[in-house]
Design an enzyme around this catalytic site. Structure first.
Site, mmCIF file in Angstrom:
data_model
loop_
_atom_site.group_PDB
_atom_site.id
_atom_site.type_symbol
_atom_site.label_atom_id
_atom_site.label_comp_id
_atom_site.label_asym_id
_atom_site.label_seq_id
_atom_site.Cartn_x
_atom_site.Cartn_y
_atom_site.Cartn_z
ATOM 1 N NE ARG A 103 10.088 40.329 22.799
ATOM 2 C CZ ARG A 103 9.420 39.299 23.282
ATOM 3 N NH1 ARG A 103 8.166 39.425 23.646
ATOM 4 N NH2 ARG A 103 10.005 38.128 23.408
ATOM 5 N NE ARG A 138 13.249 33.332 18.906
ATOM 6 C CZ ARG A 138 12.157 33.531 19.663
ATOM 7 N NH1 ARG A 138 11.849 34.718 20.079
ATOM 8 N NH2 ARG A 138 11.381 32.538 19.971
ATOM 9 C CE1 TYR A 190 5.431 27.157 20.539
ATOM 10 C CE2 TYR A 190 7.037 25.854 19.329
ATOM 11 C CZ TYR A 190 6.749 26.789 20.306
ATOM 12 O OH TYR A 190 7.752 27.340 21.042
ATOM 13 N NE ARG A 241 5.852 43.004 18.055
ATOM 14 C CZ ARG A 241 4.703 43.236 18.651
ATOM 15 N NH1 ARG A 241 3.973 44.261 18.308
ATOM 16 N NH2 ARG A 241 4.248 42.420 19.576
ATOM 17 C CG ASP A 282 7.690 32.879 15.042
ATOM 18 O OD1 ASP A 282 8.343 33.469 15.900
ATOM 19 O OD2 ASP A 282 7.112 31.794 15.244
HETATM 20 O O1 CP3 Z 1 16.450 37.267 14.775
HETATM 21 C C1 CP3 Z 1 16.053 36.115 14.544
HETATM 22 O O2 CP3 Z 1 16.545 35.114 15.096
HETATM 23 C C2 CP3 Z 1 14.992 35.926 13.478
HETATM 24 C C3 CP3 Z 1 13.651 35.917 13.921
HETATM 25 C C4 CP3 Z 1 13.054 34.780 14.721
HETATM 26 C C5 CP3 Z 1 11.923 34.983 15.554
HETATM 27 N N1 CP3 Z 1 11.492 33.771 16.015
HETATM 28 C C6 CP3 Z 1 11.299 36.288 15.821
HETATM 29 C C7 CP3 Z 1 10.369 36.429 16.950
HETATM 30 C C8 CP3 Z 1 13.341 33.399 14.756
HETATM 31 C C9 CP3 Z 1 14.474 32.651 14.093
HETATM 32 C C10 CP3 Z 1 12.337 32.795 15.568
HETATM 33 C C11 CP3 Z 1 12.275 31.342 15.806
HETATM 34 C C12 CP3 Z 1 11.300 30.819 16.772
HETATM 35 N N2 CP3 Z 1 10.023 31.226 17.012
HETATM 36 C C13 CP3 Z 1 11.529 29.675 17.561
HETATM 37 C C14 CP3 Z 1 12.779 28.826 17.511
HETATM 38 C C15 CP3 Z 1 13.905 29.439 18.217
HETATM 39 C C16 CP3 Z 1 13.831 29.379 19.695
HETATM 40 O O3 CP3 Z 1 13.965 30.460 20.294
HETATM 41 O O4 CP3 Z 1 13.728 28.286 20.247
HETATM 42 C C17 CP3 Z 1 10.380 29.449 18.349
HETATM 43 C C18 CP3 Z 1 10.189 28.345 19.351
HETATM 44 C C19 CP3 Z 1 9.429 30.432 17.977
HETATM 45 C C20 CP3 Z 1 8.026 30.550 18.476
HETATM 46 C C21 CP3 Z 1 7.767 31.839 19.125
HETATM 47 N N3 CP3 Z 1 7.808 33.071 18.487
HETATM 48 C C22 CP3 Z 1 7.403 32.069 20.467
HETATM 49 C C23 CP3 Z 1 7.268 30.970 21.511
HETATM 50 C C24 CP3 Z 1 7.224 33.441 20.618
HETATM 51 C C25 CP3 Z 1 6.739 34.153 21.845
HETATM 52 C C26 CP3 Z 1 7.797 34.255 22.871
HETATM 53 C C27 CP3 Z 1 8.762 35.350 22.511
HETATM 54 O O5 CP3 Z 1 9.955 35.088 22.410
HETATM 55 O O6 CP3 Z 1 8.265 36.478 22.355
HETATM 56 C C28 CP3 Z 1 7.533 34.066 19.378
HETATM 57 C C29 CP3 Z 1 7.493 35.519 19.073
HETATM 58 C C30 CP3 Z 1 8.679 36.127 18.389
HETATM 59 N N4 CP3 Z 1 9.383 35.575 17.367
HETATM 60 C C31 CP3 Z 1 9.207 37.420 18.654
HETATM 61 C C32 CP3 Z 1 10.270 37.618 17.751
HETATM 62 C C33 CP3 Z 1 11.118 38.851 17.593
HETATM 63 C C34 CP3 Z 1 8.674 38.417 19.659
HETATM 64 C C35 CP3 Z 1 7.457 39.018 19.105
HETATM 65 C C36 CP3 Z 1 7.262 40.462 19.503
HETATM 66 O O7 CP3 Z 1 7.862 41.344 18.861
HETATM 67 O O8 CP3 Z 1 6.482 40.689 20.423
#
Ligand code: CP3
Length: 343
Positions: free
Chosen positions: A27, A23, A147, A36, A72
């Site tokens: 943010r 990740r 999910y 964003r 994502d």
């Molecule tokens: O930089 C990176 O790693 C690449 C981008 C990436 C994102 N999500 C961006 C993201 C990757 C590889 C993911 C994977 C992801 N997404 C997972 C597996 C990894 C883990 O952390 O276990 C999961 C379970 C998700 C599902 C997901 N996406 C959730 C539950 C959420 C909301 C909670 C949160 O962290 O905000 C997201 C949103 C998300 N995915 C954001 C980002 C940057 C935040 C969105 C925003 O900008 O508001």
């Protein structure tokens, strides 16, 4: 081209231990927030120029040895036919969760070119711009299934486990569709230019070892072996979160690299994984809130323990938290590069 990360994935000799952060685009970076602020999250994922831009940010700011595609794990679920939204408060929301046979029947195995071409276009832009390798990714079938069945994030995964235990035929039917989707999705990413792929199994640790063996491992194995057949030279990383109870099983996935979370000591992980796989991990993301000296000490400890593996890629044990001070993430990367130098 800095290929230290790819060499480490293959267990080859490296000059230093490579590092990236799960990740790493997100943010905690003001530069990400600026982008964003202009668009919602899904639009960001689906606009190749912007997705490429935020992928590059941590590479420049942190000095990491690999980039991970900005997207994502839920993107292919939308392409399978579900309605996906990201709510500021609740996170991802999938309306009409998958609970019945007709729900599963309606899901399609999407063609990446047709419905997720923005992912491939992002990869193509990135390969022109990057000086470090690009990692593509997908969710693992069980994690994606949670999910779909829960309709979003969950604590106990009760609906998922109910389907597993009450109607295993239906659960396996869904898992087969997900497995096909993941194989085709990752294969397309590799063909577009991804140089390694990571399978995120964020909720694997919610399964008992017996259930992991029955309901998840066979599908992960199938994905890895299909990818290895089609793209023998592309490293596959399998990140199984909360893996302490299933690490020996996770190793049987056949992945080149096993990613581990921080709840297991790196020495223990290496011992259980043996000499045939490379290990990735595993600093507690909360350590990045500690004073710099403390961060350095923990980095050194993990580097030392990772030395006895076939290879080690430094990473956090799970995603970086949004509140993380950027200078501490930079300090971590610098410490890995400083103390991870080989003679
Ligand atoms: O930089 C990176 O790693 C690449 C981008 C990436 C994102 N999500 C961006 C993201 C990757 C590889 C993911 C994977 C992801 N997404 C997972 C597996 C990894 C883990 O952390 O276990 C999961 C379970 C998700 C599902 C997901 N996406 C959730 C539950 C959420 C909301 C909670 C949160 O962290 O905000 C997201 C949103 C998300 N995915 C954001 C980002 C940057 C935040 C969105 C925003 O900008 O508001």
């Amino acid at each position: 081209m800095n290929d230290t990360f790819l060499k480490a994935c293959r267990g080859e000799k490296v000059d230093y231990t490579p590092v990236w952060l799960m990740r790493q685009a997100g943010r905690y970076l003001p530069e990400y927030q600026a982008v964003r602020g202009q668009v919602d999250f899904l639009t960001l994922c689906k606009t190749p120029e912007l997705a490429a831009k935020v992928t590059l940010q941590p590479v420049d700011i942190l000095g990491v040895d690999a980039a991970i595609l900005f997207s994502d794990i839920l993107i292919p679920i939308e392409a399978m036919g579900m309605h996906l939204e990201f709510s500021e408060k609740k996170g991802p929301v999938l309306s009409e969760p998958v609970r019945t046979k007709s729900n599963v029947e309606k899901l399609i195995v999407p063609d990446t070119e047709d419905s997720m071409s923005f992912v491939l276009d992002t990869i193509k832009i990135l390969r022109r711009e990057l000086k470090v390798p690009l990692i593509g990714f997908s969710g693992a079938p069980f994690t994606l299934a949670t999910y779909m069945i829960e309709g979003g994030s969950s604590k106990n995964f009760l609906n998922t486990k109910k389907m597993m235990f009450q109607n295993s035929g239906l659960f396996n039917y869904l898992m087969k569709k997900l497995t096909k989707t993941v194989i085709s999705y990752l294969s397309s990413q590799i063909e577009a230019g991804a140089q390694a792929v990571q399978i995120f199994d964020s909720w694997a640790g919610a399964l008992s070892p017996v259930d992991y063996k029955e309901f998840e491992l066979p599908y992960v194995k199938k994905i890895v072996s299909a990818l290895k057949k089609q793209h023998p030279d592309t490293p596959v990383i399998y990140f199984a979160n909360d893996c302490a109870g299933i690490i020996k099983e996770a190793k049987k996935s056949g992945a080149d690299v096993i990613g581990v979370d921080w709840r297991i000591d790196m020495a223990d992980a290496v011992k259980k994984l043996g000499k045939k796989v490379v290990v990735q991990g595993n600093l507690d993301p909360c350590v990045l809130f500690a004073p710099k000296e403390h961060i350095e000490e923990r980095v050194k400890d993990i580097l030392f323990k990772g030395e006895s593996a076939k290879g080690h890629i430094f990473n956090l044990g799970h995603g970086i938290l949004p509140e993380t001070p950027v200078e501490n993430a930079i300090a971590m990367v610098e410490a890995v590069h400083k103390y991870g130098k080989k003679e």
